[in-house]
Design a protein around this motif. Structure first.
Motif, PDB file in Angstrom:
ATOM      1  N   TYR B  89      78.140  85.121  63.603  1.00 21.07           N
ATOM      2  CA  TYR B  89      77.746  86.463  64.015  1.00 21.07           C
ATOM      3  C   TYR B  89      78.304  87.536  63.080  1.00 21.07           C
ATOM      4  O   TYR B  89      77.704  88.583  62.906  1.00 21.07           O
ATOM      5  N   LEU B  96      71.278  90.856  63.898  1.00 20.15           N
ATOM      6  CA  LEU B  96      71.507  91.153  65.316  1.00 20.15           C
ATOM      7  C   LEU B  96      71.166  92.611  65.615  1.00 20.15           C
ATOM      8  O   LEU B  96      70.550  92.920  66.640  1.00 20.15           O
ATOM      9  N   TRP B 154      76.676  89.546  70.826  1.00 18.87           N
ATOM     10  CA  TRP B 154      77.208  88.986  69.568  1.00 18.87           C
ATOM     11  C   TRP B 154      77.483  90.089  68.552  1.00 18.87           C
ATOM     12  O   TRP B 154      78.420  90.004  67.759  1.00 18.87           O
TER      13      TRP B 154
END
Lengths: 260, 205
Positions: B89, B96, B154
């Motif tokens: 992540y 993201l 995340w």
């Protein structure tokens, strides 16, 4: 542990110079002892190449004791190979077994152009140091250790930062090809000691500017540098560099330094 | 990145607190009171302009940073370390963030947009409680909200810690605390957010 010999397949990056593009070349080496270091294995390969009348693989190395920071291979995707807090010269062949294929690449970053094969030009680090990683005062002879009282924790942190050998594994490991861990270690070991204090206000600013000018990426706190650093330089140094940089910006002296 | 990020974290707290009023199970009375305050208070509405400015700044900075950093290694590695040296992540913040942006487009289109439009044209606010009740009957909307909250979680796990590290708080005294608070925040806030569409979809509300 039992000593053993192994035969290996090596996929090594070959590149004539920074102007040409390179490609992988595959080699086979036999009877490699598990007691050899990774660089000794490369010596065997090069002797073999010389005997065959071929050009040996160029790679950087100097002390072979894990302290100089010259060796620089990216082995199977890892800077200095798979062992933690370790340099390539101290990676030993007992890590591998018979029949393994090992992919060896140079450090890859635009700020580290390839000179030849696995050798890269890390002089951008030197120019960052020249931008501020020094003290200008004449310190004279070493004085009595206790004449200048320094808090124990402070001295320990400065020492831990000064352990940086400038090998460039942080840049090689960083997905952004950022040199923040290196710069932060160099700024930290001076920022934590009284000798570094007079030039403190301009140091971080000038070194970060030079780092950007060299074409390194920007830090996004991923932390791969810390994971790969052979000397275990901590990310705490990057936090300190950020504090020093803000302090540098807030005081006018950084800008004055630029104008000079 | 860090300053806009921290501002957006503060926004999440406020947004989460106001919307969690639906869990009083009072048919949305408390929630509508709070929503009315948020929709009409001058200070809040002024801050909203700042929120959009910071959001856009965060996106522009983030994407340009990601593209710039990607260009610093023209010749890529044939073999890369992957997750051996860093969590996925932390290397996927731009991806993201983009997923969160896609979610935001739907989110603003469904609630914020129609409400502000109605305020402009009629001066009246929409009943956002009944709007939620209607919208969250659609499984695909709930699925997009799940994706949005999942990406947010995340993004926050790295973003929360990273913001403070950039500001220089990442020393041995605070690092552990910042990391744990960040992880707690990244779990709790997205879960509370996702409980909202889920509660309407499952007819708990």
């Amino acid at each position: 542990m039992q000593h053993y010999n192994m035969n290996l397949n090596l996929k090594v990056w070959r590149q004539k110079n920074s102007k040409t593009s390179g490609a992988f070349e595959t080699f086979k080496v036999s009877n490699i002892s598990s007691e050899m270091s990774f660089l000794e294995m490369f010596d065997v390969l090069n002797e073999q190449l010389v005997a065959e009348g071929k050009e040996p693989v160029a790679f950087d190395h100097d002390c072979r004791e894990g302290i100089c920071g010259m060796c620089s291979m990216h082995i199977n995707g890892r800077a200095h190979g798979p062992w933690s807090k370790n340099t390539t010269c101290q990676l030993h062949m007992r890590e591998y077994k018979d029949g393994d294929t090992i992919v060896v690449e140079p450090w890859r970053a635009d700020a580290f152009p390839v000179i030849k094969d696995l050798v890269v030009d890390r002089s951008s680090f030197d120019r960052i140091i020249q931008a501020g990683g020094y003290i200008s005062v004449n310190t004279g002879n070493a004085q009595d250790a206790n004449a200048l009282p320094i808090e124990k924790q402070q001295a320990d942190d400065a020492f831990a930062a000064a352990a940086c050998i400038g090998c460039g594994a942080c840049v090689a490991a960083c997905p952004n090809a950022s040199a923040m861990l290196f710069v932060s270690a160099k700024v930290s070991h001076l920022a934590l000691l009284p000798q570094g204090d007079p030039e403190r206000k301009t140091r971080a600013f000038n070194m970060v500017n030079q780092m950007d000018a060299e074409g390194f990426g920007s830090c996004t706190n991923i932390g791969a540098c810390e994971a790969e650093c052979p000397k275990g330089i901590s990310l705490e140094n990057i936090a300190r560099l950020n504090r020093e940089y803000v302090g540098s910006m807030l005081s006018g002296s950084a800008v004055e330094g630029l104008q000079q | 990145m860090s300053l806009t990020g921290i501002f957006l974290i503060v926004f999440l707290v406020v947004h989460c607190y106001v919307n969690a009023q639906i869990f009083y199970f009072d048919g949305g009375v408390r929630f509508l009171e709070a929503a009315h305050f948020m929709g009409t208070n001058l200070l809040i509405r002024t801050t909203e302009i700042g929120l959009f400015a910071f959001l856009i700044l965060h996106m522009v900075q983030g994407l340009s940073l990601a593209f710039k950093n990607r260009s610093r290694r023209s010749q890529k590695y044939a073999v890369s370390a992957g997750s051996a040296t860093s969590p996925w992540y932390s290397r996927s913040m731009a991806l993201l963030g983009t997923l969160i942006l896609l979610f935001l487009v739907l989110h603003l289109y469904k609630f914020w947009g129609p409400n502000r439009l109605n305020q402009l044209t009629t001066g009246e606010e929409l009943n956002l409680y009944t709007a939620m009740k209607e919208e969250f009957q659609m499984a695909w909307v709930v699925a997009v909200y799940f994706l949005g909250c999942f990406s947010l979680a995340w993004h926050l796990v790295h973003g929360f810690y990273s913001a403070f590290q950039t500001l220089g708080f990442g020393n041995s005294r605070y690092k552990g605390m910042i990391k744990s608070v960040g992880i707690g925040f990244s779990i709790v806030v997205p879960i509370i957010f996702f409980m909202m569409p889920l509660a309407f979809f499952m007819h708990w509300l």
